[in-house]
Design a protein around this motif. Structure first.
Motif, PDB file in Angstrom:
ATOM      1  N   TYR A 136     -22.866  26.142   2.996  1.00  5.37           N
ATOM      2  CA  TYR A 136     -24.213  25.570   2.954  1.00  5.37           C
ATOM      3  C   TYR A 136     -25.190  26.402   2.116  1.00  5.37           C
ATOM      4  O   TYR A 136     -26.170  25.880   1.596  1.00  5.37           O
ATOM      5  N   THR A 137     -24.920  27.685   1.959  1.00 10.35           N
ATOM      6  CA  THR A 137     -25.806  28.556   1.187  1.00 10.35           C
ATOM      7  C   THR A 137     -25.176  29.038  -0.117  1.00 10.35           C
ATOM      8  O   THR A 137     -25.716  29.919  -0.776  1.00 10.35           O
ATOM      9  N   ASP A 138     -24.049  28.446  -0.492  1.00 12.12           N
ATOM     10  CA  ASP A 138     -23.293  28.914  -1.663  1.00 12.12           C
ATOM     11  C   ASP A 138     -23.525  27.991  -2.862  1.00 12.12           C
ATOM     12  O   ASP A 138     -23.093  26.839  -2.851  1.00 12.12           O
TER      13      ASP A 138
ATOM     14  N   ARG B   9     -29.472  19.318   2.555  1.00 16.79           N
ATOM     15  CA  ARG B   9     -29.316  19.576   1.120  1.00 16.79           C
ATOM     16  C   ARG B   9     -28.852  20.988   0.789  1.00 16.79           C
ATOM     17  O   ARG B   9     -28.857  21.387  -0.366  1.00 16.79           O
ATOM     18  N   GLY B  10     -28.477  21.765   1.802  1.00 20.89           N
ATOM     19  CA  GLY B  10     -28.133  23.155   1.567  1.00 20.89           C
ATOM     20  C   GLY B  10     -29.308  24.042   1.918  1.00 20.89           C
ATOM     21  O   GLY B  10     -30.402  23.569   2.238  1.00 20.89           O
ATOM     22  N   ALA B  11     -29.092  25.367   1.857  1.00 22.16           N
ATOM     23  CA  ALA B  11     -30.152  26.314   2.202  1.00 22.16           C
ATOM     24  C   ALA B  11     -30.027  27.557   1.331  1.00 22.16           C
ATOM     25  O   ALA B  11     -28.956  27.842   0.773  1.00 22.16           O
TER      26      ALA B  11
ATOM     27  N   GLY C  53     -28.052  28.081  -1.934  1.00 23.10           N
ATOM     28  CA  GLY C  53     -27.271  26.846  -1.981  1.00 23.10           C
ATOM     29  C   GLY C  53     -28.108  25.584  -1.837  1.00 23.10           C
ATOM     30  O   GLY C  53     -27.553  24.473  -1.763  1.00 23.10           O
ATOM     31  N   PHE C  54     -29.427  25.724  -1.819  1.00 22.85           N
ATOM     32  CA  PHE C  54     -30.275  24.533  -1.691  1.00 22.85           C
ATOM     33  C   PHE C  54     -30.089  23.639  -2.912  1.00 22.85           C
ATOM     34  O   PHE C  54     -30.160  24.084  -4.054  1.00 22.85           O
TER      35      PHE C  54
END
Length: 392
Positions: free
Chosen positions: A185-187, A212-214, A217-218
């Motif tokens: 999720y953050t990659d 949408r990711g964070a 990785g957003f």
């Protein structure tokens, strides 16, 4: 020239929760037999992966305490302490109950997916199919949704660590690919895209378009939650539109796709109303994308699919026909109602509790029309437009 490898580990057939569980690995045997009946799968195309050193690889995704819990609960007679802690790791008597030998069988599935990715990245094959894989709900700290080890996430982690490649993960299972999404999720080097029935009504209840990711990785996570009773035209319209935009953003070195075939109208665990047509068209789009964006590098995994008699063998066979460029594909384009091989029907009808379909694709003209078709189509189109806006 394309080369395709069919990865198969016999121990994946031992991944059995209990006799009446909906996750039924006979579907692997049914599919392989169907492909062999139409001369679409030869012995030299089948690759059996070796053993996987479990400690390092598994811990790229799963915490050590979870792996140890799986091992302890895999014993013929687990200790009472291990049983008492099963709930903590999602392995209690629910959808993912522990069973004897589950560590080894789940490890063999992980080995298949990692090996498939490795063979593609090292140029041993252009495409690799591992139908035993696609266990996309397993989390780093627990099992969930019939999934013990997340083989898709393990394959992606291996590719990232070993080759430094950018990966696009495409999940076409009717259930949101939550486990893989969570792992990356953050990659920004792993783009996850999932098209699924909305979590308002279906497990695991996640996969909103707003996810949408964070951090770094957003913007590298895209979800396309579709309405119950979505049909072929709407499903394919949304998939094709967003996939093209995802590819522009992801620019992958490798595509890993998950092909759960539970969006079919006959599947007992979802509410979507698609036919076999989407399982002919979605692999074609992904195949084209692989050649357009990453020199053909494509790994395809199995996943969900709970009508093992009428749906899974046909859907997964269509995937292999696409990957291997088999001539039967052209016949199906001109004659969608081409009959299935009679020998296969005769053999398996004796075991099947339902009447087997007689043709490769479905004659949807005989299906009852969905009364809210236009409303569903418009709703899906609106969600697709939101997802597309996020990609700009």
């Amino acid at each position: 020239m394309d080369k395709a490898i069919y990865v198969y580990h016999p121990d994946s057939l031992k991944y059995v929760f209990h006799q009446n569980h909906p996750f039924d690995q006979r579907r692997l045997t049914l599919t392989r037999d169907l492909l062999q009946q139409v001369n679409a799968l030869s012995v030299d195309q089948i690759f059996v992966p070796g053993e996987l050193p479990d400690s390092h690889l598994l811990q790229q995704v799963h915490i050590p305490e979870y792996v140890e819990a799986v091992k302890q609960l895999s014993l013929e007679h687990p200790s009472q302490q291990a049983i008492d802690r099963a709930f903590q790791y999602g392995l209690h008597q629910g959808d993912t109950p522990y069973f004897a030998g589950m560590h080894q069988s789940a490890l063999s599935i992980a080995a298949g997916s990692v090996t498939a990715a490795q063979m593609v990245m090292e140029g041993q094959t252009t495409h690799a199919l591992h139908l035993g894989g696609g266990l996309h709900h397993a989390m780093p700290q627990k099992g969930a949704g019939f999934c013990i080890y997340n083989d898709a996430a393990l394959a992606i982690a291996h590719v990232r660590e070993t080759y430094g490649a950018k990966v696009l993960y495409i999940d076409t299972d009717v259930h949101h690919g939550d486990g893989v999404e969570m792992c990356f999720y953050t990659d920004p080097n792993v783009f996850t895209y999932s098209i699924h029935e909305t979590g308002k009504y279906l497990f695991p209840g996640t996969g909103r378009v707003e996810e949408r990711g964070a951090g770094e990785g957003f913007g590298y996570t895209v979800n396309l939650p579709l309405e119950p009773y979505t049909e072929d035209d709407s499903w394919l319209e949304c998939f094709e539109t967003t996939l093209n935009q995802v590819l522009e953003r992801a620019k992958p070195d490798l595509i890993i796709s998950q092909h759960g075939c539970d969006a079919h109208a006959l599947d007992p665990l979802s509410h979507v109303h698609c036919s076999m047509r989407i399982y002919q068209e979605m692999p074609r789009m992904i195949h084209q994308a692989a050649h357009q964006w990453c020199e053909g590098r494509w790994v395809a995994l199995g996943g969900g699919g709970y009508d093992i008699w009428r749906v899974v063998p046909r859907a997964w066979s269509l995937l292999w026909l696409e990957m291997s460029n088999h001539p039967l594909l052209q016949q199906l384009h001109t004659d969608p109602l081409l009959p299935l091989p009679q020998d296969w029907l005769d053999h398996w009808q004796a075991e099947s509790p339902v009447s087997l379909p007689q043709t490769w694709l479905d004659d949807v003209k005989r299906w009852e029309p969905i009364p809210r078709r236009e409303e569903i189509t418009q709703s899906n189109r609106a969600i697709s437009e939101i997802a597309a806006t996020y990609l700009k």
